[in-house]
Design an enzyme around this catalytic site. Structure first.
Site, PDB file in Angstrom:
ATOM      1  N   SER A   1      17.848 123.556  52.619  1.00  0.00           N
ATOM      2  CA  SER A   1      16.871 122.744  53.174  1.00  0.00           C
ATOM      3  C   SER A   1      17.019 121.310  53.608  1.00  0.00           C
ATOM      4  O   SER A   1      16.698 120.397  53.371  1.00  0.00           O
ATOM      5  CB  SER A   1      15.630 122.628  52.096  1.00  0.00           C
ATOM      6  OG  SER A   1      14.717 123.814  52.099  1.00  0.00           O
TER       7      SER A   1
ATOM      8  N   GLU B   1      24.707 126.317  47.185  1.00  0.00           N
ATOM      9  CA  GLU B   1      23.213 126.549  47.697  1.00  0.00           C
ATOM     10  C   GLU B   1      22.516 126.521  46.562  1.00  0.00           C
ATOM     11  O   GLU B   1      22.531 127.916  46.308  1.00  0.00           O
ATOM     12  CB  GLU B   1      23.269 127.111  48.989  1.00  0.00           C
ATOM     13  CG  GLU B   1      23.915 126.953  49.925  1.00  0.00           C
ATOM     14  CD  GLU B   1      23.704 127.683  51.346  1.00  0.00           C
ATOM     15  OE1 GLU B   1      23.307 126.905  52.257  1.00  0.00           O
ATOM     16  OE2 GLU B   1      23.709 128.849  51.435  1.00  0.00           O
TER      17      GLU B   1
ATOM     18  N   GLY C   1      15.681 127.534  52.583  1.00  0.00           N
ATOM     19  CA  GLY C   1      14.502 127.744  53.799  1.00  0.00           C
ATOM     20  C   GLY C   1      13.165 127.450  52.809  1.00  0.00           C
ATOM     21  O   GLY C   1      12.189 127.939  53.318  1.00  0.00           O
TER      22      GLY C   1
ATOM     23  N   GLU D   1      21.009 135.256  50.661  1.00  0.00           N
ATOM     24  CA  GLU D   1      20.252 136.563  51.463  1.00  0.00           C
ATOM     25  C   GLU D   1      21.216 137.605  51.319  1.00  0.00           C
ATOM     26  O   GLU D   1      20.550 138.859  51.197  1.00  0.00           O
ATOM     27  CB  GLU D   1      20.050 135.840  52.770  1.00  0.00           C
ATOM     28  CG  GLU D   1      18.996 134.917  52.767  1.00  0.00           C
ATOM     29  CD  GLU D   1      18.823 133.997  53.948  1.00  0.00           C
ATOM     30  OE1 GLU D   1      19.530 134.184  55.087  1.00  0.00           O
ATOM     31  OE2 GLU D   1      18.339 132.987  53.850  1.00  0.00           O
TER      32      GLU D   1
ATOM     33  N   LYS E   1      22.030 132.476  61.035  1.00  0.00           N
ATOM     34  CA  LYS E   1      21.038 133.787  60.367  1.00  0.00           C
ATOM     35  C   LYS E   1      20.985 134.532  61.541  1.00  0.00           C
ATOM     36  O   LYS E   1      21.863 134.599  62.573  1.00  0.00           O
ATOM     37  CB  LYS E   1      19.995 133.517  59.623  1.00  0.00           C
ATOM     38  CG  LYS E   1      20.313 132.225  58.588  1.00  0.00           C
ATOM     39  CD  LYS E   1      19.219 131.953  57.495  1.00  0.00           C
ATOM     40  CE  LYS E   1      19.693 130.859  56.737  1.00  0.00           C
ATOM     41  NZ  LYS E   1      18.844 130.895  55.579  1.00  0.00           N
TER      42      LYS E   1
ATOM     43  N   HIS F   1      26.532 134.620  50.754  1.00  0.00           N
ATOM     44  CA  HIS F   1      25.094 134.138  51.094  1.00  0.00           C
ATOM     45  C   HIS F   1      24.029 134.569  50.270  1.00  0.00           C
ATOM     46  O   HIS F   1      24.087 136.012  50.032  1.00  0.00           O
ATOM     47  CB  HIS F   1      24.748 133.976  52.374  1.00  0.00           C
ATOM     48  CG  HIS F   1      23.715 133.015  52.622  1.00  0.00           C
ATOM     49  ND1 HIS F   1      22.447 133.274  52.473  1.00  0.00           N
ATOM     50  CD2 HIS F   1      23.615 131.725  53.139  1.00  0.00           C
ATOM     51  CE1 HIS F   1      21.649 132.435  52.779  1.00  0.00           C
ATOM     52  NE2 HIS F   1      22.301 131.368  53.130  1.00  0.00           N
TER      53      HIS F   1
ATOM     54  N   ASN G   1      24.445 127.477  59.903  1.00  0.00           N
ATOM     55  CA  ASN G   1      24.327 129.031  59.827  1.00  0.00           C
ATOM     56  C   ASN G   1      22.865 129.638  60.538  1.00  0.00           C
ATOM     57  O   ASN G   1      21.532 129.220  60.273  1.00  0.00           O
ATOM     58  CB  ASN G   1      24.046 129.391  58.135  1.00  0.00           C
ATOM     59  CG  ASN G   1      23.714 130.758  57.936  1.00  0.00           C
ATOM     60  OD1 ASN G   1      23.733 131.661  58.775  1.00  0.00           O
ATOM     61  ND2 ASN G   1      23.322 131.055  56.586  1.00  0.00           N
TER      62      ASN G   1
HETATM   63  P1  PGA Z   1      18.200 126.136  55.243  1.00  0.00           P
HETATM   64  O1  PGA Z   1      19.310 127.461  55.033  1.00  0.00           O
HETATM   65  O2  PGA Z   1      18.768 125.134  55.602  1.00  0.00           O
HETATM   66  O3  PGA Z   1      17.148 126.784  56.277  1.00  0.00           O
HETATM   67  O4  PGA Z   1      17.558 126.132  53.990  1.00  0.00           O
HETATM   68  C1  PGA Z   1      20.463 127.207  54.418  1.00  0.00           C
HETATM   69  C2  PGA Z   1      21.443 128.384  54.250  1.00  0.00           C
HETATM   70  O5  PGA Z   1      20.808 129.531  54.103  1.00  0.00           O
HETATM   71  O6  PGA Z   1      22.575 128.353  54.310  1.00  0.00           O
END
Ligand code: PGA
Length: 257
Positions: free
Chosen positions: A216, A170, A176, A100, A15, A98, A13
């Site tokens: 992460s 997740e 993150g 976010e 982003k 997601h 992903n």
């Molecule tokens: P990350 O993000 O691996 O940077 O924690 C995962 C995601 O947002 O799908």
């Protein structure tokens, strides 16, 4: 617990990262790994890179998708992109719900449900993201939260459509932050998600739905997740931005699963 089944899903992903040129270079770098890979490699990329990447990867095993879409067919929705447009640009899947999107763009389970329906109707494979906040994790409410998210995001969706769905678990607090859940704990949650899916759709349909882990994930912990029973793959954010790292995780997917 060790597990026996392969292949696995390795999903990046990106982003809001990468220009078209950077995206194309990325694919060039991972190309030799992809040729050998027996895992399913998917990249959720910015809208602007979908067409160039899907053209470039046509003859490869990389599957290109989007990170969001609008649930409407067409219309006066300035700034939005419809499922048909994603298909037209060459996207084959779409990330939906997601954290976010939920947090920064106020997406509710109801909105996500509309998007999942539209994606399925448009022949775009939805990767539905679910996950609990830190407070829920601490209060041992993970199962309750995931149940609500699954029930509401998948409300009124025909059982027969389920075979093209992927669920990404997740934990929101692990995205993150570098604070990943350990693989054993993730395995327990994945097992519970499978039970929730069985309740919703029956055992046979639920077995066909891959449940992947995200939050992460990096080169050091990817192997332990991939070796965990019930974890069918990985959704990777920041570590998917570096082609060398991503390629190494793809290799782990084929060796470690
Ligand atoms: P990350 O993000 O691996 O940077 O924690 C995962 C995601 O947002 O799908």
């Amino acid at each position: 617990m060790a597990k026996a089944t392969a292949p696995v899903y390795i999903v990046g992903n990106w982003k809001m990262n990468k220009t078209i040129e950077e995206a194309l270079n990325f694919v060039d770098t991972i190309a030799p790994t992809i040729t050998k890979a027996n895992s399913t490699v998917m990249l959720a990329v910015p809208y602007t890179a979908i067409k160039s990447l899907s053209d470039k990867t046509k003859e490869t095993k990389v599957i290109i998708g989007a990170q969001n879409m609008n649930a409407a067919t067409t219309g006066a929705f300035t700034g939005e992109v419809a499922a048909l447009m994603l298909k037209d640009a060459g996207a084959q899947f779409v990330l939906l719900g997601h954290s976010e999107r939920r947090k920064l763009f106020a997406e509710t389970n109801e909105v996500i449900n509309k998007k999942v329906k539209k994606a399925l109707e448009s022949n775009l494979q939805p990767i539905l993201c679910i996950g609990e906040e830190y407070e829920d994790h601490q209060a041992e409410k993970t199962q309750e939260v995931l149940k609500k998210q699954l029930e509401e995001c998948l409300a009124d969706i025909d059982k027969s459509a389920m075979s093209s769905l992927i669920i990404a678990y997740e934990p929101v607090w692990a995205i993150g932050t570098g604070m990943s859940l350990d693989a054993e704990a993730a395995g327990i949650v994945h097992k519970n998600i499978r039970l929730l899916l069985e309740d919703l759709y029956g055992k046979k349909q639920a077995q066909a739905i891959p449940v992947i882990y995200g939050g992460s994930v990096n080169l050091s912990n990817a192997k332990s997740f991939l070796a965990t029973e019930g974890v069918d793959g990985l959704l990777i954010g920041s570590a998917s931005l570096h082609p060398e790292t991503f390629a190494k995780i793809i290799e782990l997917g084929q060796n470690g699963a």
